[in-house]
Design an enzyme around this catalytic site. Structure first.
Site, PDB file in Angstrom:
ATOM      1  N   GLU A  61       0.684  -1.162  -0.080  1.00 58.72           N
ATOM      2  CA  GLU A  61      -0.075  -0.071  -0.053  1.00 58.72           C
ATOM      3  C   GLU A  61       0.720   1.311  -0.092  1.00 58.72           C
ATOM      4  O   GLU A  61       0.304   2.221  -0.525  1.00 58.72           O
ATOM      5  CB  GLU A  61      -0.873  -0.053   1.175  1.00 58.72           C
ATOM      6  CG  GLU A  61      -2.035  -1.098   1.138  1.00 58.72           C
ATOM      7  CD  GLU A  61      -1.750  -2.340   1.590  1.00 58.72           C
ATOM      8  OE1 GLU A  61      -0.530  -2.704   1.709  1.00 58.72           O
ATOM      9  OE2 GLU A  61      -2.576  -3.386   1.605  1.00 58.72           O
ATOM     10  N   HIS A 130     -11.340  -3.947  10.767  1.00 57.38           N
ATOM     11  CA  HIS A 130     -11.884  -3.770   9.664  1.00 57.38           C
ATOM     12  C   HIS A 130     -12.967  -2.702   9.785  1.00 57.38           C
ATOM     13  O   HIS A 130     -13.811  -2.979   8.816  1.00 57.38           O
ATOM     14  CB  HIS A 130     -12.380  -5.081   9.003  1.00 57.38           C
ATOM     15  CG  HIS A 130     -11.608  -5.887   8.308  1.00 57.38           C
ATOM     16  ND1 HIS A 130      -9.889  -5.950   8.447  1.00 57.38           N
ATOM     17  CD2 HIS A 130     -11.621  -6.597   6.954  1.00 57.38           C
ATOM     18  CE1 HIS A 130      -9.489  -6.623   7.400  1.00 57.38           C
ATOM     19  NE2 HIS A 130     -10.504  -7.217   6.786  1.00 57.38           N
TER      20      HIS A 130
END
Lengths: 346, 325
Positions: A61, A130
């Site tokens: 990322e 999450h």
């Protein structure tokens, strides 16, 4: 022409239209062209434009964010997609130290207009890693714009704005909004940075809400109506830049402010908006500002604990009643049942 | 001995000029720094000039270069405006970032200098993005990224090499291995494996070089740049070199105890510019008198840049033209 689209479909349509309108645009990120295609949002784009413009990536990322900056410097319009906000921490160096700084640190001679989409999860045990909602983290950084679209219309409009603007933009989408349907114009349009919206007119109290909390606010407004309280709901749509004028205008009218956020209360967007009221709208306030946001705790996973963690109608109604000096505690329906309607896996 | 025989006179002159301009500009900065008018952290490359000079001599104006906090040398080698660089060190409105970046954040987009980062390894993926833009737009530009040996220890380094190899990006990675991260020697930071081997493991052709041999670096960079320009993917050059001065600032620092005076003196005796000049003399190329004239012209240019910087105004406002994004 306007028809009904889901929030996810609206993002997907915006993506296709951006790719169509500007050959400099490309879309990448982990899973953008896999069978799930980021909850379907990049499926049509991948099908129509193929792997040269819509492509999957290694799990890197931070480097992918740096790549976006370099590509933008080279004249491209990168759109980097993350299935969850939580992965944005991997990119902090490139987002905070680089994308945010590239314009001002180099005396205004450079621009790195990159678009980062990242989705917030909630419920079905998404848990601590999450479900984070990181708008405040990025809004803190000069040089980055942050959008928090709450409707299909806004999801499309902020995306098309972001890919045509001059600044790095982080778009915080909410997974719980992806299936919500509403009217969306077919043609291209933009929702300008700092352009908020009054989504419900009212006179007794101003509720400023972002992202998923806008629908929570609308549900709460119905419960409040039954109590003869007429709430005005303001959705800033962008938390950076923030539509201060719109918030202050509403506060001036109602004299009462309740702020709802999808993230933690401490040092969050709700704190910023409360500070705005204290600094620039103090004379309008008839009561202390109330906030409804997450407690200082990572999201739990148990179905028994999630309702204790996430505030809903009950907490919003209670907060509004506090600002009106009413007795709090009468029973109202919690948002629990609506959560139950949303099942996994997702 | 650096073998200069059979080399084009123009190339030898070009390399000598680039190296000497870097050296003289930085010696001037070191001499003036104690006046305390250049009020920003300043990292000098004295002793490391051969690498940026040799690499940039292979680049076109529209090729892009990404640098670190130790960026004066690369900026000068790629053709960045010297007046704007010195003015930037003085924090002046005429500086290349109008007093926003200082010594660690030089930029000159007209010369392909697209940005510098003071954070280790951070400009590596950005250079990959620049290379991606060339490739995506079917342009034959090349992106070059300079970084030090400690950047290799960052995760972003590995991520970026993987991307560059996977997508066959037209990028050249140049590791200036001076064996030091601030005061920490490489032996305390990395197992004794060659840095070039890490790039090879990522699937990128790599070469370990004497970074103070300007022609060795020139030849390797020439191949790497040609490879990238022909669309054959990235290359990696590990160039061994040595920083003479302290990590940040103008002084010698052997009194600090992390390295010995003898070690610094050994490297100073193997000065990359003197080594090159010995090679030029041996090959009868670029005679001493010509070198003296070049150096004189450079000294004038450096003096003029300092004068320009000193007489330039300070910026008066935080507002940037069009700063509101």
């Amino acid at each position: 022409m306007t028809r009904e689209l889901s929030y996810a479909q609206a993002v997907g349509e915006a993506t296709v239209q951006a790719l169509e309108a500007d050959e400099r645009v490309f879309v990448y990120g982990i899973g953008v062209d896999d069978p799930k295609a980021i909850f379907g949002t990049t499926k049509e784009a991948a099908r129509r434009f193929g792997p040269s413009r819509v492509f999957d990536t290694p799990a890197s990322e931070n480097a992918l964010t740096g790549l976006a900056i370099g590509a933008a410097l080279g004249g491209l319009r990168p759109v980097l997609v993350h299935a969850r906000n939580d992965f944005l921490y991997y990119c902090m160096d490139q987002l905070a130290n680089h994308a945010a700084k590239w314009h001002a640190m180099f005396g205004g001679v450079m621009r790195a207009p990159i678009v980062v989409r990242a989705i917030v999860g909630k419920g079905w045990g998404q848990g601590a890693q999450h479900s984070q909602s990181l708008q405040a983290l990025f809004a803190h950084l000069p040089g980055i714009q942050v959008a928090v679209p709450a409707t299909p219309y806004d999801a499309k409009g902020v995306f098309l704005q972001a890919v045509s603007g001059n600044a790095p933009v982080v778009i915080i989408e909410h997974r719980r909004l992806h299936d919500v349907k509403a009217a969306v114009p077919e043609e291209r349009y933009t929702v300008r940075p700092g352009q908020g919206a009054v989504v419900r007119k009212g006179k007794d109290v101003t509720i400023v809400a972002v992202s998923l909390m806008v629908s929570e606010a609308l549900a709460a407004a119905e419960a409040l109506k039954a109590r003869r309280i007429d709430a005005e709901i303001v959705d800033p749509r962008w938390v950076k830049p923030l539509d201060k004028a719109l918030i202050l205008k509403s506060l001036k009218k109602t004299g009462r402010l309740v702020v709802l956020d999808t993230s933690w209360k401490t040092c969050g967007v709700s704190a910023e908006i409360a500070a705005l009221a204290a600094e620039e709208g103090f004379s309008y306030l008839k009561a202390p500002v109330a906030r409804v946001a997450l407690p200082d705790y990572p999201a739990p996973t148990s179905a028994a604990l999630e309702p204790l963690f996430y505030p809903g109608t009950r907490e919003i109604v209670a907060a509004v009643e506090r600002t009106l000096g009413r007795k709090v505690g009468r029973k109202v329906a919690s948002s629990g049942p609506r959560q139950e309607a949303y099942i996994g896996p997702f | 001995m650096i073998d200069c025989s059979g080399r084009p006179a123009a190339l030898l002159k070009d390399l000598f000029t680039r190296m000497t301009l870097i050296r003289e500009a930085e010696e001037k900065i070191a001499a003036l720094y104690p006046e305390q008018e250049m009020r920003c952290p300043t990292h000098l490359s004295i002793g490391q000039e051969a690498i940026p000079a040799a690499v940039c001599a292979n680049l076109r104006k529209d090729d892009t270069v990404f640098l670190t906090h130790r960026c004066h040398a690369g900026y000068i080698a790629k053709g960045g405006d010297l007046n704007k660089m010195i003015a930037e060190l003085y924090g002046k409105a005429t500086g290349c970032t109008k007093g926003r970046g200082g010594s660690m954040h030089l930029v000159d987009p007209q010369a392909g200098l697209m940005g510098t980062s003071a954070l280790l390894a951070a400009s590596i993926p950005i250079a990959c993005g620049s290379a991606f833009a060339f490739k995506q737009q079917k342009q034959d530009g090349v992106a070059v990224c300079f970084f030090g040996d400690a950047a290799v220890e960052e995760g972003t380094f590995s991520e970026s090499l993987n991307l560059a190899a996977l997508w066959s990006l037209p990028v050249v990675f140049v590791c200036e291995n001076n064996g030091l991260s601030t005061c920490t020697p490489i032996s305390r930071r990395q197992p004794s494996i060659p840095i070039a081997g890490r790039a090879e493991a990522a699937g990128i052709p790599a070469q370990a070089l004497d970074g103070n041999d300007v022609l060795a670096v020139y030849d390797a960079a020439s191949k790497a740049v040609a490879r990238a320009r022909q669309g054959r993917g990235p290359s990696f050059l590990e160039c061994a070199t040595y920083r003479w001065r302290e990590h940040v600032g103008p002084n010698f620092d052997w009194d600090m105890g992390y390295r010995s005076e003898a070690e610094v003196r050994r490297w100073m005796a193997a000065d990359p510019i003197k080594r090159f000049e010995a090679g030029l003399d041996a090959a009868g190329a670029l005679p001493k008198e010509q070198r003296r004239l070049i150096r004189e012209g450079i000294l004038e240019k450096v003096e003029a840049a300092v004068a320009f910087a000193k007489k330039s105004p300070f910026p008066g406002s935080l507002d940037l033209e069009g700063a509101k994004a």
